[in-house]
Design an enzyme around this catalytic site. Sequence first.
Site, PDB file in Angstrom:
ATOM      1  N   ILE A  68       0.854  -1.187   0.000  1.00 49.85           N
ATOM      2  CA  ILE A  68       0.000   0.000   0.000  1.00 49.85           C
ATOM      3  C   ILE A  68       0.891   1.238   0.000  1.00 49.85           C
ATOM      4  O   ILE A  68       1.615   1.497   0.950  1.00 49.85           O
ATOM      5  CB  ILE A  68      -1.038  -0.008   1.157  1.00 49.85           C
ATOM      6  CG1 ILE A  68      -1.741   1.345   1.238  1.00 49.85           C
ATOM      7  CG2 ILE A  68      -0.467  -0.428   2.485  1.00 49.85           C
ATOM      8  CD1 ILE A  68      -3.058   1.323   1.943  1.00 49.85           C
ATOM      9  N   THR A  69       0.831   1.967  -1.120  1.00 50.15           N
ATOM     10  CA  THR A  69       1.659   3.176  -1.201  1.00 50.15           C
ATOM     11  C   THR A  69       1.036   4.270  -0.341  1.00 50.15           C
ATOM     12  O   THR A  69      -0.187   4.307  -0.138  1.00 50.15           O
ATOM     13  CB  THR A  69       1.805   3.661  -2.663  1.00 50.15           C
ATOM     14  OG1 THR A  69       0.504   3.975  -3.189  1.00 50.15           O
ATOM     15  CG2 THR A  69       2.480   2.618  -3.543  1.00 50.15           C
ATOM     16  N   GLY A  70       1.888   5.130   0.172  1.00 53.78           N
ATOM     17  CA  GLY A  70       1.395   6.222   1.021  1.00 53.78           C
ATOM     18  C   GLY A  70       0.764   5.696   2.295  1.00 53.78           C
ATOM     19  O   GLY A  70      -0.317   6.144   2.690  1.00 53.78           O
ATOM     20  N   GLY A 129      -2.240   9.192   7.158  1.00 56.94           N
ATOM     21  CA  GLY A 129      -3.620   9.248   6.668  1.00 56.94           C
ATOM     22  C   GLY A 129      -4.332   7.908   6.588  1.00 56.94           C
ATOM     23  O   GLY A 129      -4.115   6.991   7.389  1.00 56.94           O
ATOM     24  N   TYR A 157      -5.522  18.362  -9.202  1.00 53.70           N
ATOM     25  CA  TYR A 157      -5.832  17.200  -8.363  1.00 53.70           C
ATOM     26  C   TYR A 157      -6.938  16.379  -9.018  1.00 53.70           C
ATOM     27  O   TYR A 157      -6.833  15.157  -9.168  1.00 53.70           O
ATOM     28  CB  TYR A 157      -6.266  17.683  -6.974  1.00 53.70           C
ATOM     29  CG  TYR A 157      -6.706  16.571  -6.045  1.00 53.70           C
ATOM     30  CD1 TYR A 157      -5.780  15.789  -5.369  1.00 53.70           C
ATOM     31  CD2 TYR A 157      -8.066  16.300  -5.835  1.00 53.70           C
ATOM     32  CE1 TYR A 157      -6.186  14.757  -4.515  1.00 53.70           C
ATOM     33  CE2 TYR A 157      -8.477  15.277  -4.994  1.00 53.70           C
ATOM     34  CZ  TYR A 157      -7.532  14.513  -4.333  1.00 53.70           C
ATOM     35  OH  TYR A 157      -7.937  13.492  -3.492  1.00 53.70           O
TER      36      TYR A 157
HETATM   37  N1  LIG Z   1      -8.478  12.786   2.594  1.00 56.03           N
HETATM   38  C1  LIG Z   1      -9.584  12.704   1.865  1.00 56.03           C
HETATM   39  O1  LIG Z   1     -10.665  13.167   2.265  1.00 56.03           O
HETATM   40  C2  LIG Z   1      -9.562  12.027   0.538  1.00 56.03           C
HETATM   41  C3  LIG Z   1     -10.720  12.051  -0.258  1.00 56.03           C
HETATM   42  C4  LIG Z   1     -10.698  11.406  -1.485  1.00 56.03           C
HETATM   43  C5  LIG Z   1      -9.552  10.740  -1.888  1.00 56.03           C
HETATM   44  N2  LIG Z   1      -8.439  10.730  -1.104  1.00 56.03           N
HETATM   45  C6  LIG Z   1      -7.253  10.030  -1.584  1.00 56.03           C
HETATM   46  O2  LIG Z   1      -6.798   9.139  -0.578  1.00 56.03           O
HETATM   47  C7  LIG Z   1      -5.388   8.938  -0.702  1.00 56.03           C
HETATM   48  C8  LIG Z   1      -4.726   9.103   0.656  1.00 56.03           C
HETATM   49  O3  LIG Z   1      -4.945  10.441   1.087  1.00 56.03           O
HETATM   50  P1  LIG Z   1      -4.801  10.919   2.613  1.00 56.03           P
HETATM   51  O4  LIG Z   1      -5.867  11.905   2.809  1.00 56.03           O
HETATM   52  O5  LIG Z   1      -4.659   9.745   3.492  1.00 56.03           O
HETATM   53  O6  LIG Z   1      -3.418  11.713   2.493  1.00 56.03           O
HETATM   54  P2  LIG Z   1      -2.240  12.013   3.530  1.00 56.03           P
HETATM   55  O7  LIG Z   1      -2.657  11.788   4.932  1.00 56.03           O
HETATM   56  O8  LIG Z   1      -1.724  13.348   3.150  1.00 56.03           O
HETATM   57  O9  LIG Z   1      -1.155  10.865   3.165  1.00 56.03           O
HETATM   58  C9  LIG Z   1      -0.573  10.832   1.902  1.00 56.03           C
HETATM   59  C10 LIG Z   1       0.392   9.680   1.816  1.00 56.03           C
HETATM   60  O10 LIG Z   1       0.996   9.731   0.500  1.00 56.03           O
HETATM   61  C11 LIG Z   1       2.399   9.769   0.637  1.00 56.03           C
HETATM   62  N3  LIG Z   1       3.035  10.603  -0.396  1.00 56.03           N
HETATM   63  C12 LIG Z   1       2.740  11.879  -0.739  1.00 56.03           C
HETATM   64  N4  LIG Z   1       3.587  12.329  -1.680  1.00 56.03           N
HETATM   65  C13 LIG Z   1       4.448  11.304  -1.943  1.00 56.03           C
HETATM   66  C14 LIG Z   1       5.555  11.154  -2.795  1.00 56.03           C
HETATM   67  N5  LIG Z   1       5.993  12.142  -3.588  1.00 56.03           N
HETATM   68  N6  LIG Z   1       6.217   9.979  -2.785  1.00 56.03           N
HETATM   69  C15 LIG Z   1       5.823   8.973  -1.994  1.00 56.03           C
HETATM   70  N7  LIG Z   1       4.777   9.052  -1.140  1.00 56.03           N
HETATM   71  C16 LIG Z   1       4.102  10.207  -1.112  1.00 56.03           C
HETATM   72  C17 LIG Z   1       2.665  10.373   2.009  1.00 56.03           C
HETATM   73  O11 LIG Z   1       3.951   9.956   2.406  1.00 56.03           O
HETATM   74  P3  LIG Z   1       4.914  10.833   3.350  1.00 56.03           P
HETATM   75  O12 LIG Z   1       4.688  10.301   4.717  1.00 56.03           O
HETATM   76  O13 LIG Z   1       6.250  10.520   2.814  1.00 56.03           O
HETATM   77  O14 LIG Z   1       4.506  12.272   3.171  1.00 56.03           O
HETATM   78  C18 LIG Z   1       1.545   9.765   2.829  1.00 56.03           C
HETATM   79  O15 LIG Z   1       1.890   8.475   3.275  1.00 56.03           O
HETATM   80  C19 LIG Z   1      -4.922   9.936  -1.761  1.00 56.03           C
HETATM   81  O16 LIG Z   1      -4.743   9.286  -2.996  1.00 56.03           O
HETATM   82  C20 LIG Z   1      -6.069  10.935  -1.842  1.00 56.03           C
HETATM   83  O17 LIG Z   1      -6.142  11.579  -3.089  1.00 56.03           O
HETATM   84  C21 LIG Z   1      -8.411  11.363   0.091  1.00 56.03           C
END
Ligand SMILES: NC(=O)c1ccc[n+]([C@@H]2O[C@H](COP(=O)([O-])OP(=O)(O)OC[C@H]3O[C@@H](n4cnc5c(N)ncnc54)[C@H](OP(=O)(O)O)[C@@H]3O)[C@@H](O)[C@H]2O)c1
Length: 273
Positions: free
Chosen positions: A10-12, A16, A167
């Site tokens: 699982i990437t990222g 979050g 985005y």
């Molecule tokens: N939050 C929402 O309400 C929401 C809604 C719809 C969809 N999503 C989608 O859900 C997914 C997760 O989002 P989240 O809200 O959990 O985000 P988040 O808390 O900001 O976490 C993002 C994750 O992605 C990693 N990441 C970011 N840039 C990267 C890079 N250049 N290389 C490698 N890893 C990288 C971060 O790693 P680091 O620890 O290294 O920063 C972190 O583990 C995303 O695809 C987002 O678009 C989120």
Amino acid sequence: MTMDGKTVLITGSTDGVGRYVAGRLAADGARVLVHGRDRERGAGLVEEIKRAGRGDAAFYSADLSSLAGTRQLAQAVMADHKRLDIFISNAGIGSQTSGPQRRTSADGHELRFAVNYLSGFLLAHLLRPLLKDAAPSRIVNVASLGQHPIDFDDVMITRGYNGSRAYAQSKLAQIMFTIDLARELAGSGVTVNSLHPATYMNTTMVRASGIAPISTVEQGGAAILHLAGGDDVAGKSGLFFNGMNEAKANPQAYDADARQRLRALSLELTGLA
Ligand SMILES: NC(=O)c1ccc[n+]([C@@H]2O[C@H](COP(=O)([O-])OP(=O)(O)OC[C@H]3O[C@@H](n4cnc5c(N)ncnc54)[C@H](OP(=O)(O)O)[C@@H]3O)[C@@H](O)[C@H]2O)c1
């Protein structure tokens, strides 16, 4: 699907909803390949999972804003594992991450397109042999309800840039890719679906946008876990889900010509052509 003995990338997952899903999968017995850039947070989660005594975990560090970094991640996973049961392409940056201005990746591509879409496209292609060896196996692309049609005359948004559009374009690209990949993988035992996990979960990305969260990582995590392991979605492929339910994406996702243009461009940009 039982997670016992399953290998899941699982990437990222250092933050979050990805971090939450990694913990849940390990608690169900999976070997979780945690990925992110921050070694300290990655090691912390691996330690937490090992201490809990169920499943297993290892950390892979890679910056997905570079195609070389993305390839390195695939190579490291392939060197350590013979099969991959589930690949969750979750890493992403929000509309305002690192500021509202247009930024580019190490390869000169618009940054949100590169991190949110292109890296997952490349990983899914490179990891395909491992997924095929583990069939029935699954790919889950974490997209969004935020979707904007791709302007093929300016995919890198050099004119009239704004972070929300960038985005949303990257998220629609993930959904379009999901439909194409499902067709390519038909009959292989590897399925691929995409989803909007939940709206404005309380995560770093949402907080960085200055938006008040309205849902939790548990809610979004449940939707991701459903596609990753739900028995009712076994064999289903090429679909988009809003949370737990199948949904319609932006009309461009169902335009075969647009998908073909995106596919040709992505193969070229990633050097897979
Ligand atoms: N939050 C929402 O309400 C929401 C809604 C719809 C969809 N999503 C989608 O859900 C997914 C997760 O989002 P989240 O809200 O959990 O985000 P988040 O808390 O900001 O976490 C993002 C994750 O992605 C990693 N990441 C970011 N840039 C990267 C890079 N250049 N290389 C490698 N890893 C990288 C971060 O790693 P680091 O620890 O290294 O920063 C972190 O583990 C995303 O695809 C987002 O678009 C989120």
